[in-house]
Motif scaffolding. Structure first.
Motif, PDB file in Angstrom:
ATOM      1  N   PRO B  19      -7.131  95.178 -30.351  1.00 41.20           N
ATOM      2  CA  PRO B  19      -7.773  95.818 -29.211  1.00 41.20           C
ATOM      3  C   PRO B  19      -7.048  97.069 -28.755  1.00 41.20           C
ATOM      4  CG  PRO B  19      -7.413  93.496 -28.777  1.00 41.20           C
ATOM      5  CD  PRO B  19      -6.744  93.794 -30.060  1.00 41.20           C
ATOM      6  N   TYR B  50     -17.882  87.969 -29.943  1.00 40.48           N
ATOM      7  CA  TYR B  50     -16.574  88.268 -30.518  1.00 40.48           C
ATOM      8  C   TYR B  50     -16.635  89.619 -31.205  1.00 40.48           C
ATOM      9  CZ  TYR B  50     -16.327  83.228 -30.014  1.00 40.48           C
ATOM     10  OH  TYR B  50     -16.382  81.962 -29.529  1.00 40.48           O
ATOM     11  N   THR B  55     -11.598  92.738 -24.753  1.00 37.37           N
ATOM     12  CA  THR B  55     -10.171  92.954 -24.490  1.00 37.37           C
ATOM     13  C   THR B  55      -9.854  94.440 -24.504  1.00 37.37           C
ATOM     14  OG1 THR B  55      -9.730  90.844 -25.561  1.00 37.37           O
ATOM     15  CG2 THR B  55      -7.859  92.258 -25.187  1.00 37.37           C
ATOM     16  N   LYS B  59      -7.968  96.641 -21.569  1.00 39.05           N
ATOM     17  CA  LYS B  59      -6.797  97.484 -21.816  1.00 39.05           C
ATOM     18  C   LYS B  59      -7.057  98.922 -21.392  1.00 39.05           C
ATOM     19  CE  LYS B  59      -3.934  95.466 -25.177  1.00 39.05           C
ATOM     20  NZ  LYS B  59      -3.191  95.740 -26.376  1.00 39.05           N
ATOM     21  N   TYR B  73      -2.600  91.529 -15.973  1.00 41.42           N
ATOM     22  CA  TYR B  73      -3.390  91.102 -17.120  1.00 41.42           C
ATOM     23  C   TYR B  73      -2.805  89.795 -17.630  1.00 41.42           C
ATOM     24  CZ  TYR B  73      -5.111  90.771 -21.880  1.00 41.42           C
ATOM     25  OH  TYR B  73      -5.672  90.310 -23.050  1.00 41.42           O
ATOM     26  N   CYS B  76      -5.621  83.688 -20.827  1.00 43.77           N
ATOM     27  CA  CYS B  76      -5.499  82.258 -20.513  1.00 43.77           C
ATOM     28  C   CYS B  76      -5.283  81.364 -21.728  1.00 43.77           C
ATOM     29  CB  CYS B  76      -6.725  81.774 -19.753  1.00 43.77           C
ATOM     30  SG  CYS B  76      -6.913  82.660 -18.209  1.00 43.77           S
ATOM     31  N   ASN B  77      -5.438  81.896 -22.926  1.00 45.43           N
ATOM     32  CA  ASN B  77      -5.200  81.044 -24.094  1.00 45.43           C
ATOM     33  C   ASN B  77      -3.719  80.796 -24.322  1.00 45.43           C
ATOM     34  OD1 ASN B  77      -4.659  83.623 -24.940  1.00 45.43           O
ATOM     35  ND2 ASN B  77      -5.918  83.555 -26.764  1.00 45.43           N
ATOM     36  N   ARG B  78      -2.863  81.442 -23.503  1.00 41.89           N
ATOM     37  CA  ARG B  78      -1.428  81.200 -23.626  1.00 41.89           C
ATOM     38  C   ARG B  78      -0.979  80.060 -22.730  1.00 41.89           C
ATOM     39  NH1 ARG B  78       2.090  86.083 -22.163  1.00 41.89           N
ATOM     40  NH2 ARG B  78       3.691  84.837 -23.123  1.00 41.89           N
ATOM     41  N   LEU B  79      -1.916  79.611 -21.890  1.00 41.35           N
ATOM     42  CA  LEU B  79      -1.546  78.675 -20.839  1.00 41.35           C
ATOM     43  C   LEU B  79      -0.990  77.369 -21.348  1.00 41.35           C
ATOM     44  CD1 LEU B  79      -4.286  78.709 -18.092  1.00 41.35           C
ATOM     45  CD2 LEU B  79      -1.831  79.007 -17.836  1.00 41.35           C
ATOM     46  N   GLU B  80       0.047  76.914 -20.638  1.00 42.38           N
ATOM     47  CA  GLU B  80       0.534  75.574 -20.911  1.00 42.38           C
ATOM     48  C   GLU B  80       0.552  74.872 -19.577  1.00 42.38           C
ATOM     49  OE1 GLU B  80       3.900  75.434 -23.395  1.00 42.38           O
ATOM     50  OE2 GLU B  80       3.330  73.391 -23.898  1.00 42.38           O
ATOM     51  N   GLU B 113      -9.968  85.475 -21.835  1.00 43.01           N
ATOM     52  CA  GLU B 113     -10.140  84.146 -22.455  1.00 43.01           C
ATOM     53  C   GLU B 113     -10.215  83.042 -21.393  1.00 43.01           C
ATOM     54  OE1 GLU B 113     -10.152  83.992 -25.914  1.00 43.01           O
ATOM     55  OE2 GLU B 113      -8.972  85.689 -26.586  1.00 43.01           O
ATOM     56  N   GLN B 115     -12.213  80.806 -20.847  1.00 47.79           N
ATOM     57  CA  GLN B 115     -12.719  79.473 -21.214  1.00 47.79           C
ATOM     58  C   GLN B 115     -11.562  78.471 -21.200  1.00 47.79           C
ATOM     59  OE1 GLN B 115     -12.713  82.093 -23.313  1.00 47.79           O
ATOM     60  NE2 GLN B 115     -11.391  81.471 -25.000  1.00 47.79           N
ATOM     61  N   ASP B 116     -10.312  78.991 -21.299  1.00 43.41           N
ATOM     62  CA  ASP B 116      -9.142  78.125 -21.271  1.00 43.41           C
ATOM     63  C   ASP B 116      -8.548  77.983 -19.874  1.00 43.41           C
ATOM     64  OD1 ASP B 116      -7.978  79.274 -24.529  1.00 43.41           O
ATOM     65  OD2 ASP B 116      -9.269  77.599 -23.961  1.00 43.41           O
TER      66      ASP B 116
END
Lengths: 361, 249
Positions: B19, B50, B55, B59, B73, B76-80, B113, B115-116
């Protein structure tokens, strides 16, 4: 060792010796291009088909730039892959908690990696922390990727194994001048019996040659050796523990000398020196020594300052002499002038932009 | 051997799909209206297939708002587990503000993201917005229907869903020209053909252009012709969703 009898210094069937992958030339080119161009690749291959060898070629090509990380997912599991990648980059990266930019990541057996971790890798790829990714796995269609990640995969390469001719070429390449040790027919038959997978095939060939060299006076593989091999260990597939068929080498006199008796080894163990713990007295002495050294250094520095001041005062007192030019001093002999060498003119390299423009624009 | 793009004088792969990595283009989308809405303090949901440029738009917004001073920025796919909102908020604002520990009230959240993103985290963010702790929010995901939102956040997003539409042939040509210049290698007709074969998706267009150009340059051609396109991509628009599969025998 058996390979020494054939004139080799190392085992020619060693796993690491894959500088030249036979039969996968087009694949190697695609993988190296994909990494260079910053793409995501997926290599579909069954276990033993040669994907680790392929990754090794990639590592050798790019390791000089210092940014290749190889990750075996069977050992990662649920661990946050960020930490795994950071570990490869040492203390300072962990301190900054940042992955250095431009990394090349090789992820082996990605079916063992959680979807969360796959997403994290995707995030780092998008932000350009990771330059390119090579995934390997058993099947692209069954892999645990989100559609978003699958959409980014630039190429899926399927390794289907090698042909009979490739098998013969590999063995010839490994054996070099000793290629007559095993005939083409025998190689092809072993290849068939190894289910055409390179890794078990090479293991079987190695054992066969080992057996032949240690037992046959002509040191050539015969059909009876092959029957012997497959009777004893069966058709070998995948990563099974390997049994050596060769006779144990005789113990030479030198080795016998080196063998120590049990009593001696026990004595050696008892004689291990215990670590000295410094007493309070010793510690105090150490600190004092350290202080003395510090004081000495301080004094030296002060002396140096004093010397400088002295020389300045002298110079002022001898006022005329201080105003002498460098040339006059050189004539006197107090100063030496070294001539400055002219840099050799390097030939100018003219970039042929014109050629590129003509050709493509 | 040197990669094909080096032979043409490019240092990096001009068709990189990351991106907004080396290129500053956003074509076909009305960025000004999005920026107006952010400046006015709205909550937006950006939806798109997609590879359409979600993204990249985020940016671009970051760049246009002058860096990350007030923009947060987060993907959310990094979330734990739970989203650490306090940590995120502290990241916004000038250095001094961060030093003092005072949270900036002008923070703009760009969440990718989503959805996460969990429902609770979504509600916390909505509460912060309602308490005027943050100025505006942009949520980005593939499909609005797929994301679970709590009551507060749904109410805020209502009517503010922006769908990224398809781009025209002209815009596709502009994307490719923006990457590779007015090079003779790819003609406009070829680009539109490849665009059709790529199901009119920008990312697929870039991927396919790269494959075709690589093949043509390695064959020593100066212009990409129909036979190159056919050889690499197949003449008929590919209806399969899988990327190209190469079988080695």
């Amino acid at each position: 060792m058996w390979y020494e009898r054939l004139g080799f210094d190392d085992n020619p069937f060693d796993d690491e010796k894959t500088s030249n992958l036979v039969g996968y030339d087009g694949v190697v080119e695609d993988v190296l291009y994909g990494i260079e161009a910053g793409n995501i690749l997926f290599i579909e291959a069954a276990s033993g088909a040669g994907k680790s060898a392929l990754l090794r070629v990639a590592i050798n090509q790019f390791k000089g730039e210092g940014k290749v990380a190889y990750i075996d997912c069977r050992k990662v599991g649920e661990v946050n892959i960020e930490e795994v990648i950071l570990k490869k980059y040492g203390f300072f990266s962990r301190l900054k908690s940042k992955i250095p930019k431009g990394m090349i990541v090789l992820i082996d057996d990605v079916q063992s990696l959680s979807q969360k971790n796959c997403e994290r890798v995707k995030y780092f790829y998008d932000q350009d922390y990771i330059r390119s990714i090579v995934f390997t796995g058993e099947s692209f269609s069954k892999v645990n990727f989100t559609p978003s990640l699958k959409d980014r995969v630039s190429k899926v390469i399927t390794l289907n194994g090698l042909s009979d001719g490739d098998a013969v070429d590999i063995v010839r390449q490994r054996l070099g001048k000793q290629a007559e040790v095993v005939s083409q027919d025998i190689i092809k038959e072993i290849f068939q019996r190894s289910n055409k997978l390179p890794k078990p095939f090479l293991e079987n060939v190695q054992h066969l040659i080992e057996h032949a060299v240690m037992n046959n006076p002509e040191m050539k593989v015969q059909h009876k050796d092959m029957e012997h091999l497959f009777k004893k260990v069966g058709t070998r597939l995948g990563h099974q523990p390997v049994k050596t068929l060769a006779k144990k080498p005789k113990v030479t006199p030198k080795k016998a000398e080196k063998k120590r008796s049990k009593k001696q080894t026990r004595k050696r163990r008892v004689k291990k020196k215990k670590k000295r713990v410094p007493t309070a007295e010793q510690r105090r002495l150490k600190i004092l020594k350290h202080k003395i050294r510090e004081e000495e250094r301080k004094l030296k520095r002060q002396l140096a300052v004093v010397e400088r001041l002295k020389s300045k005062i002298e110079a002022k007192q001898n006022g005329d002499k201080a105003k002498q030019s460098v040339k006059e001093k050189a004539q006197e002999g107090t100063v030496r002038i070294t001539p400055i060498k002219k840099k050799e003119e390097q030939p100018k390299v003219e970039v042929a932009y014109e050629d590129i423009a003509e050709k493509y624009y | 051997m040197e990669p094909w793009y080096r032979q043409l004088g490019f240092y990096h792969n001009p068709f990189s799909i990351k991106p907004l990595s080396y290129h500053n283009e956003i074509y076909g989308y009305d960025l000004d209206s999005i920026q107006k809405k952010i400046a006015e303090g709205n909550v937006l949901f950006l939806e798109g297939e997609y590879g359409r440029g979600k993204t990249s738009i985020l940016k671009k917004i970051i760049k246009q708002f002058g860096g990350r001073r007030n923009l947060i920025y987060y993907s959310c796919n990094r979330l734990e587990g739970q989203l650490d909102l306090d940590q995120l908020l502290k990241g916004a604002g000038s250095f001094l503000r961060r030093l003092i520990g005072n949270n900036s009230k002008d923070a703009i959240f760009l969440l990718d993201e989503v959805q996460d993103l969990s429902v609770e985290d979504g509600e916390r963010i909505a509460r912060l917005y309602n308490d005027k702790q943050i100025k505006s929010i942009i949520l980005v995901s593939h499909d609005y229907q797929d994301v679970k939102f709590g009551k507060e956040l749904s109410a805020l997003i209502e009517g503010n869903v922006i769908r990224l539409n398809e781009i025209s042939d002209q815009e596709a040509i502009r994307i490719v020209r923006g990457r590779i210049g007015n090079i003779r290698l790819l003609s406009e007709a070829t680009i539109t053909d490849i665009f059709d074969i790529s199901q009119r998706n920008p990312r697929q267009l870039l991927k396919n252009c790269e494959k075709v150009c690589r093949y043509a340059v390695e064959q020593g051609a100066r212009i990409v012709g129909a036979e190159h396109v056919r050889k690499v991509l197949g003449a008929v628009p590919n209806k399969l969703e899988k990327p190209e599969i190469k079988i080695i025998q």
